[in-house]
Design an enzyme around this catalytic site. Structure first.
Site, PDB file in Angstrom:
ATOM      1  NE  ARG A 132      -2.011   0.028   6.239  1.00  0.00           N
ATOM      2  CZ  ARG A 132      -2.189  -0.944   5.360  1.00  0.00           C
ATOM      3  NH1 ARG A 132      -1.074  -1.733   5.493  1.00  0.00           N
ATOM      4  NH2 ARG A 132      -2.573  -1.000   4.216  1.00  0.00           N
TER       5      ARG A 132
ATOM      6  CB  THR B 279      -0.962  -0.034   1.191  1.00  0.00           C
ATOM      7  OG1 THR B 279      -1.786  -1.156   1.230  1.00  0.00           O
ATOM      8  CG2 THR B 279      -1.910   1.186   1.109  1.00  0.00           C
TER       9      THR B 279
ATOM     10  CE  LYS C 203      12.473  11.335  19.369  1.00  0.00           C
ATOM     11  NZ  LYS C 203      12.809  12.368  18.110  1.00  0.00           N
TER      12      LYS C 203
END
Lengths: 320, 435
Positions: free
Chosen positions: A116, A67, A94
């Site tokens: 995504r 994708t 982080k």
């Protein structure tokens, strides 16, 4: 100044978050436009200036090969500027929040985000705090609209129509965003859908979407014009939902033997990545009935179409 | 500041008095002297006195909520006893029971004492509920006797269901010694799995992990059986499903010690409201189907459900403004309670104001053994002055909690609180509620 909100009104929705209640007219426009872009891919120089000056960020919070490459190629062939971001290199590790990450990226002046994410609804959520166009490249077990569009384009290419087509989706429906988007898209376009797979991997409530359900692969193959074979995504399963690979292959794996029991030619699709010898046998995947690699090529064309229709719309003089 | 000390002599004039204990409604005045009810009826007053005009309003008992989370100690950024008090007053509540899932949890007499002492001077009565097990770990029973002495009124591991049936049996048996109810958040963890919302049509279409109604009903069934066997007092919090109601209804025919509550949000919303992934509707137990919602309303009417409790659960914006899987469970509910339940139960389902007020006053007080006769001469004042027909849109400004995680923002409400009078203090609604 470019203003994406004032672009030509080519599609009803600003974003592409999912195919639930997505207008049939717009799906048709996307597929028709994809055919045009597919011709570009056959040219020696596979590039058009349609999205020149448009900046698109590919936000991938979850691994993807196909994708991601497909989107990136589509963007490059439309001459868009692209930036890639993946979770492993991100500040999320982080401790930055999803909202802060999104808003920081947007403040660098971008036009669209392809995302995504492992969580259902993440793309919808993103639209709450950024103004850019959002294209869902898969949100958990919710939707994967561009995959369903490329699947529909491939079916349309093969059969010349979608209306009345019988499509069986086979495999782990419960954990599949591909299945859900295909159900929405195909039923909108007048195709019939049957779900087939282990009974514990087909949510009972999906029947309410007007689909058929069968737990017998032969029943599904007997009925279907095309079969869309889903990957058995063992990594998604918290528990061992399928007892063994051999039992799955025996009951649901698409083998030439199972296909040969049916006289008609059944078109075989797979969104990839394939587990050869599990949900699909190698000879079937490589055989004449399979359109798996056509799907991949149509993926680039479909995504070019989607990106163009959502982010483009310049007149020939460069004005919107 | 909207909370003031009550003058030594105050008269609430020309209101309609609604006594949820006797069921009587009559017009008249209430004279409050030094924080106590001094006289009720037609009052002729002399000397220095503050007059509060209540014409067109209903004066009734202050509401009582058996289920709130005030987050102190540990998460004072979400709520404190003080900010929770304001939220309670804004909702007409004069008495609340705080759940023990704080950090550290209220699992010792010292922790109970902390709440009791710290809330002494606050304007509502705050009763701590002690943990059933130490550190809410599900393994060792807490010092229920010593905790009762310090002010614990019930025991619960709310948020962390007691999974082990034998532990639940022990807790119920031991609670007979202290004669206080056990409140078990009923969800079978194995069946609940990673469920984020009700397992059903909507979860299947959103791809969100579902939480089956059975996860609740099987544990409620277990708890009911254990309660009858041990002859202990079981109170079932936030019942959410039809299947659970079936079990409760059946057992209540023979076991009169079992009680149950429902939240306003389970009466108000159904799972369809989650279609846009609104994390403010992510609650435990989840918002269920329309059919469950209608059955809960039916159960309120037929007495299967004893009372309404808000499960007021404050969370920071950061804890809610995130993806659905990471968002915390819970919503605030004190301020919006009356406007929401009167809309659902009175306007939409034909209940009387008296019956709805009972669900918020005498019923919860009876479960906890609190004083129910609040119109008695000499009683410490605990009153709510309400305008039951007032229609308004619930806004962020209506929220007094430190957190704003309410899905009611933008919802049309019916019924507002004008004054809440408690512990010799008066809360006046200061005009943030607009039509």
């Amino acid at each position: 100044m470019r203003n994406l909100n004032k672009k030509l009104n080519m599609l009803k929705n600003k974003h592409l978050l999912g195919l639930k209640e997505y207008p049939a007219k717009d799906l048709k426009t996307i597929i028709d436009t994809a055919y045009n872009f597919k011709t570009v891919l056959d040219r020696p120089i596979k590039k058009v200036p349609s999205l020149q000056g448009v900046t698109i960020v590919n936000l991938f919070f979850e691994n993807s090969t196909r994708t991601k490459i497909s989107f990136e190629l589509a963007q490059k062939r439309l001459s868009a500027d692209t930036v890639n971001f993946s979770a492993s290199s991100s500040s999320l590790k982080k401790g930055e929040s999803f909202k802060d990450t999104a808003q920081n990226i947007e403040s660098m002046k971008i036009d669209a985000v392809v995302m995504r994410h492992p969580t259902p609804g993440a793309a919808n959520h993103l639209t709450n705090f950024i103004d850019s166009v959002v294209i869902n490249a898969g949100d958990g077990t919710h939707e994967h609209p561009t995959q369903a569009i490329l699947d529909m384009m491939s079916l349309h290419e093969k059969f010349g129509k979608l209306k009345g087509l019988k499509v069986a989706i086979v495999g782990d429906i419960l954990h599949s965003r591909v299945a859900l988007s295909n159900i929405y898209g195909l039923t909108t376009m007048g195709a019939e859908v049957m779900l087939c797979g282990p009974s514990n991997l087909i949510p009972v409530h999906l029947k309410e979407l007007g689909v058929k359900v069968s737990y017998k692969i032969n029943e599904a193959l007997d009925w279907a014009d095309a079969v869309n074979v889903l990957r058995i995504q063992r990594e998604r399963m918290g528990k061992s939902l399928v007892p063994s690979i051999r039992e799955y292959r025996e009951m649901f794996g698409i083998t030439s033997k199972k296909l040969s029991l049916h006289k008609k030619e059944i078109v075989v699709m797979h969104p990839g990545p394939m587990n050869r010898g599990v949900e699909i046998d190698g000879d079937v995947a490589d055989g004449d009935q399979a359109i798996i690699l056509d799907q991949v090529l149509n993926g680039v064309a479909s995504r070019m179409s989607i990106l163009f229709l959502l982010c483009g719309g310049k007149n020939s003089d460069g004005e919107r | 500041m909207s909370v003031q000390k009550l003058n030594s002599r105050v008269v609430l004039q020309n209101g309609t008095l609604l006594d949820p204990l006797s069921g009587e409604t009559f017009s008249g005045d209430i004279l409050i002297e030094n924080g106590k009810i001094a006289q009720i009826g037609k009052i002729l007053f002399d000397g220095e006195i503050e007059k509060i005009d209540c014409s067109g309003k209903v004066i009734t008992h202050g509401f009582c909520d058996l289920h709130v989370h005030f987050r102190e100690p540990g998460r004072e950024d979400k709520e404190t006893l003080e900010t929770g008090t304001l939220a309670a007053l804004a909702g007409g509540f004069t008495r609340v029971c705080v759940m023990p899932n704080t950090n550290p949890p209220l699992d010792s007499p010292e922790a109970i004492n902390f709440i009791t002492k710290k809330s002494e001077n606050l304007a509502v009565y705050i009763h701590p509920i002690g943990a059933i097990t130490k550190n809410q770990g599900g393994d060792d029973i807490t010092e229920m006797g010593l905790m009762k002495k310090e002010g614990a009124v019930a025991f619960s591991d709310d948020g962390l269901p007691v999974q082990d049936g034998s532990m639940m049996r022990i807790a119920l048996e031991y609670s007979n010694l202290v004669e206080l109810p056990i409140i078990n958040h009923a969800e079978d963890e194995c069946l609940r799995s990673n469920g984020l919302m009700n397992d059903g049509v909507v979860s299947s279409q959103l791809g969100l992990d579902g939480n089956l109604d059975l996860a609740e009903s099987v544990m409620i069934h277990r708890d009911l059986e254990l309660a009858s066997y041990t002859n202990a007092r079981l109170h079932i919090p936030h019942v959410s499903s039809s299947k659970s109601l079936d079990h409760i209804r059946k057992v209540k025919l023979v076991n009169h010690k079992v009680t149950a509550e429902v939240t306003p949000h389970h009466l108000y919303f159904n799972e369809e409201a989650l279609r846009d992934f609104n994390t403010n509707l992510k609650v435990a137990p989840p918002i269920r189907t329309e059919s469950d919602r209608l059955n809960l309303i039916k159960a309120v009417k037929d007495g299967t459900i004893d009372c309404i409790a808000t499960d007021h659960a404050p969370h920071t914006i950061e804890d809610k403004e995130t993806t659905f899987d990471l968002a915390s469970f819970g919503m605030i509910g004190l301020e919006s309670c009356f406007g929401a339940v009167s809309k659902v139960l009175i306007r939409d389902n034909g209940m009387s104001l008296l019956d709805v007020v009972r669900l918020l006053t005498v019923r919860p007080r009876a479960i906890m053994g609190f004083e129910k006769d609040l119109f008695k001469i000499g009683a410490e004042v605990e009153l709510a002055v309400i305008d039951p027909n007032f229609e308004y849109v619930f806004k962020k400004e209506n929220i007094k909690s430190r957190s704003v995680n309410s899905p009611y923002i933008g919802e049309k409400m019916i019924g507002k609180i004008n004054y809440t009078i408690s512990k010799n203090k008066i809360y006046k609604e200061v005009g943030v509620i607009n039509k």
